[in-house]
Design a protein around this motif. Sequence first.
Motif, mmCIF file in Angstrom:
data_model
loop_
_atom_site.group_PDB
_atom_site.id
_atom_site.type_symbol
_atom_site.label_atom_id
_atom_site.label_comp_id
_atom_site.label_asym_id
_atom_site.label_seq_id
_atom_site.Cartn_x
_atom_site.Cartn_y
_atom_site.Cartn_z
ATOM 1 N N GLY A 185 0.813 -1.209 0.000
ATOM 2 C CA GLY A 185 0.000 0.000 0.000
ATOM 3 C C GLY A 185 0.840 1.250 0.000
ATOM 4 N N ALA A 186 0.211 2.345 0.402
ATOM 5 C CA ALA A 186 0.857 3.656 0.345
ATOM 6 C C ALA A 186 2.163 3.692 1.138
ATOM 7 C CB ALA A 186 -0.099 4.730 0.859
ATOM 8 N N SER A 187 2.200 2.962 2.252
ATOM 9 C CA SER A 187 3.405 2.989 3.091
ATOM 10 C C SER A 187 4.557 2.192 2.513
ATOM 11 C CB SER A 187 3.074 2.490 4.501
ATOM 12 O OG SER A 187 2.398 3.502 5.223
ATOM 13 N N LEU A 188 4.354 1.581 1.335
ATOM 14 C CA LEU A 188 5.461 0.922 0.655
ATOM 15 C C LEU A 188 5.813 1.656 -0.641
ATOM 16 C CD1 LEU A 188 7.486 -1.291 0.880
ATOM 17 C CD2 LEU A 188 5.750 -2.952 0.203
ATOM 18 N N VAL A 189 5.252 2.843 -0.821
ATOM 19 C CA VAL A 189 5.614 3.682 -1.965
ATOM 20 C C VAL A 189 6.804 4.558 -1.608
ATOM 21 C CG1 VAL A 189 4.829 5.489 -3.545
ATOM 22 C CG2 VAL A 189 3.250 3.666 -2.841
ATOM 23 N N GLY A 190 6.764 5.179 -0.429
ATOM 24 C CA GLY A 190 7.816 6.112 -0.036
ATOM 25 C C GLY A 190 9.149 5.490 0.357
ATOM 26 N N PRO A 191 9.162 4.414 1.176
ATOM 27 C CA PRO A 191 10.440 3.879 1.645
ATOM 28 C C PRO A 191 11.440 3.508 0.548
ATOM 29 C CG PRO A 191 8.682 3.042 3.001
ATOM 30 C CD PRO A 191 8.029 3.805 1.890
ATOM 31 N N PRO A 192 11.035 2.884 -0.570
ATOM 32 C CA PRO A 192 12.028 2.628 -1.615
ATOM 33 C C PRO A 192 12.619 3.912 -2.196
ATOM 34 C CG PRO A 192 10.105 1.224 -1.922
ATOM 35 C CD PRO A 192 9.738 2.236 -0.879
ATOM 36 N N ILE A 193 11.827 4.988 -2.201
ATOM 37 C CA ILE A 193 12.332 6.270 -2.691
ATOM 38 C C ILE A 193 13.327 6.854 -1.696
ATOM 39 C CG2 ILE A 193 11.696 8.634 -3.308
ATOM 40 C CD1 ILE A 193 8.918 7.508 -4.137
ATOM 41 N N VAL A 194 12.934 6.860 -0.423
ATOM 42 C CA VAL A 194 13.798 7.415 0.624
ATOM 43 C C VAL A 194 15.094 6.626 0.752
ATOM 44 C CG1 VAL A 194 13.989 7.810 3.109
ATOM 45 C CG2 VAL A 194 11.873 8.394 1.923
ATOM 46 N N ASP A 228 3.449 11.456 -7.138
ATOM 47 C CA ASP A 228 3.004 12.415 -6.122
ATOM 48 C C ASP A 228 3.776 12.236 -4.815
ATOM 49 O OD1 ASP A 228 1.184 13.323 -7.955
ATOM 50 O OD2 ASP A 228 -0.552 12.334 -7.056
ATOM 51 N N THR A 229 3.984 10.967 -4.400
ATOM 52 C CA THR A 229 4.699 10.686 -3.154
ATOM 53 C C THR A 229 6.145 11.187 -3.233
ATOM 54 O OG1 THR A 229 3.318 8.754 -2.706
ATOM 55 C CG2 THR A 229 5.432 8.884 -1.569
ATOM 56 N N GLU A 230 6.771 10.956 -4.375
ATOM 57 C CA GLU A 230 8.150 11.422 -4.543
ATOM 58 C C GLU A 230 8.220 12.939 -4.431
ATOM 59 O OE1 GLU A 230 11.962 10.392 -7.386
ATOM 60 O OE2 GLU A 230 9.944 10.192 -8.206
ATOM 61 N N GLY A 231 7.223 13.612 -5.005
ATOM 62 C CA GLY A 231 7.195 15.064 -4.914
ATOM 63 C C GLY A 231 7.023 15.553 -3.483
ATOM 64 N N VAL A 232 6.125 14.906 -2.723
ATOM 65 C CA VAL A 232 5.909 15.288 -1.326
ATOM 66 C C VAL A 232 7.164 15.041 -0.495
ATOM 67 C CG1 VAL A 232 4.628 14.736 0.762
ATOM 68 C CG2 VAL A 232 3.407 14.957 -1.393
ATOM 69 N N LEU A 233 7.792 13.891 -0.692
ATOM 70 C CA LEU A 233 8.991 13.555 0.079
ATOM 71 C C LEU A 233 10.127 14.542 -0.209
ATOM 72 C CD1 LEU A 233 8.986 9.662 -0.279
ATOM 73 C CD2 LEU A 233 8.536 10.966 1.805
ATOM 74 N N LYS A 234 10.278 14.944 -1.445
ATOM 75 C CA LYS A 234 11.313 15.942 -1.781
ATOM 76 C C LYS A 234 10.969 17.281 -1.149
ATOM 77 C CE LYS A 234 13.021 13.915 -6.106
ATOM 78 N NZ LYS A 234 13.109 14.072 -7.575
ATOM 79 N N ASP A 235 9.688 17.633 -1.208
ATOM 80 C CA ASP A 235 9.249 18.899 -0.624
ATOM 81 C C ASP A 235 9.497 18.929 0.889
ATOM 82 O OD1 ASP A 235 7.968 21.460 -0.710
ATOM 83 O OD2 ASP A 235 6.181 20.525 0.152
ATOM 84 N N LEU A 236 9.356 17.756 1.514
ATOM 85 C CA LEU A 236 9.551 17.661 2.967
ATOM 86 C C LEU A 236 11.011 17.437 3.352
ATOM 87 C CD1 LEU A 236 6.465 15.431 3.894
ATOM 88 C CD2 LEU A 236 6.695 17.905 4.168
ATOM 89 N N GLY A 237 11.890 17.318 2.348
ATOM 90 C CA GLY A 237 13.295 17.082 2.647
ATOM 91 C C GLY A 237 13.600 15.667 3.069
ATOM 92 N N LEU A 238 12.721 14.723 2.695
ATOM 93 C CA LEU A 238 12.902 13.329 3.093
ATOM 94 C C LEU A 238 13.445 12.469 1.969
ATOM 95 C CD1 LEU A 238 9.558 12.906 5.088
ATOM 96 C CD2 LEU A 238 11.834 13.384 6.009
ATOM 97 N N ALA A 239 13.633 13.029 0.805
ATOM 98 C CA ALA A 239 14.154 12.264 -0.340
ATOM 99 C C ALA A 239 15.081 13.131 -1.166
ATOM 100 C CB ALA A 239 12.994 11.764 -1.201
#
Length: 318
Positions: A93-102, A307-318
Motif C-alpha cells: 500500500g501507500a506505506s510501501l511507496v515512499g520507503p524505496p524512494i527514501v 506524487d509521493t516522490e514530490g511530497v517527500l522531496k518537498d519535505l526534505g525526506l528524499a
Amino acid sequence: MQRRQLLAATALLAAAGPAARAAEPASSLNIFVPAAPGGGWDGLGRAIELVARPGGLVQSVQFENLAGGAGTVGLARFVATRRGRADSLFIGGASLVGPPIVNRSPLSLADITPIARMTEEAAVVVVPADSEFRDMRQLGDALRAEPKGIPIAGAGGGTVDHVILGLLFKALGRKPLDAQFVSFPGGGATTAAVIGGQVKAAVAGWGEFSEYVKTGRVRALATSGERRLSPEVPTLKESGYDVVATNWRGLFAAPGITAEAKAAHVRFATALHALPAWKELLDTRGWDDAFLTGGTFADFLARDRKDTEGVLKDLGLA
C-alpha cells in the motif's frame, strides 16, 4: 510444481466467478505480509481470510509475516521466493511507496503484479493514556517549541505515518526533519511503544489504535482524513492544521505469473469486494472502500509514486 500452481490459479478463477458462493472454493491461498503481526497490512490480510473463507472463495489461508525496512525486506523476499507462483498474494500500500524512494531501494511495488486496491484509511495521532497532552493543540504547541524533546513513533521512514508527521511539522512552521521520528517495524510495535510509554506520541492507522482508544489505553488527539472517524476525535484540519492524508492498502501478486493467474486473482478480489460481509467489515474497521483493479489501478500506482516522490522531496525526506 507448475501444474500445482496452475491448478491453484484455475481454482481461484472458478471460485471467484459470478457464482462464487456456489462454486468449489480454491484449496489454498498464501498471503505475504511485509510487516510484523498486528499492523495495518496484517489487519487487511487477516480481514481477507475472515471474509473469504466463510464466503466460499478459498478453503484455507496461510500467512507469512516478515518485517523490516518499512516493508522493503519483505518485498525483496517475496520477489525472490514467489516469482511465477500463482497461489500467493502480497499485502502492500501507500506505506510501501515512499520507503524505496527514501532508501533508494532497488525494488518497489513496480516489481510485483498489481491486483486490486482494496481500502483507504485515515491515520490517527495518539498519546499514552496518562499523557500531559489533552488535545492536538497542546501537542502542536509543544512540537513547535521543542520538537526534538518529543519522540513520535511510526512505521518506517518514508511511510504514510512519516509523511503525515512531516506535513504536520510543515503546518507548524517547522522543518519536517526537526521531528524526532522513531521508526518501528509495523503498527503492532508502534502500538506497544505508545501503550508502554516508550514514546510521547505516535502516528498510525486508525484501525491499529481504535480499540485501544475505546478502552482508554491511549488517547486519540486527531485523525488525518476529511471526516471524523469517531465523534469525540476531531480531524487535524478541525484542530487548525491544514493536513489531509490517508493510507491505501491493496493486493499484489508475484512477478512472472501468467495472464490467466493474474485474472484469477482479480476475480477473487472482485468477488471478495462484492460480499456483504466485506462491506460490513469496512464499516466495523473504519476503512473506506477504495476498490480499483486493472488499468485503473495501474494508472493510480504510477500517479501515486510520482506524487509521493514530490511530497517527500518537498519535505526534505528524499
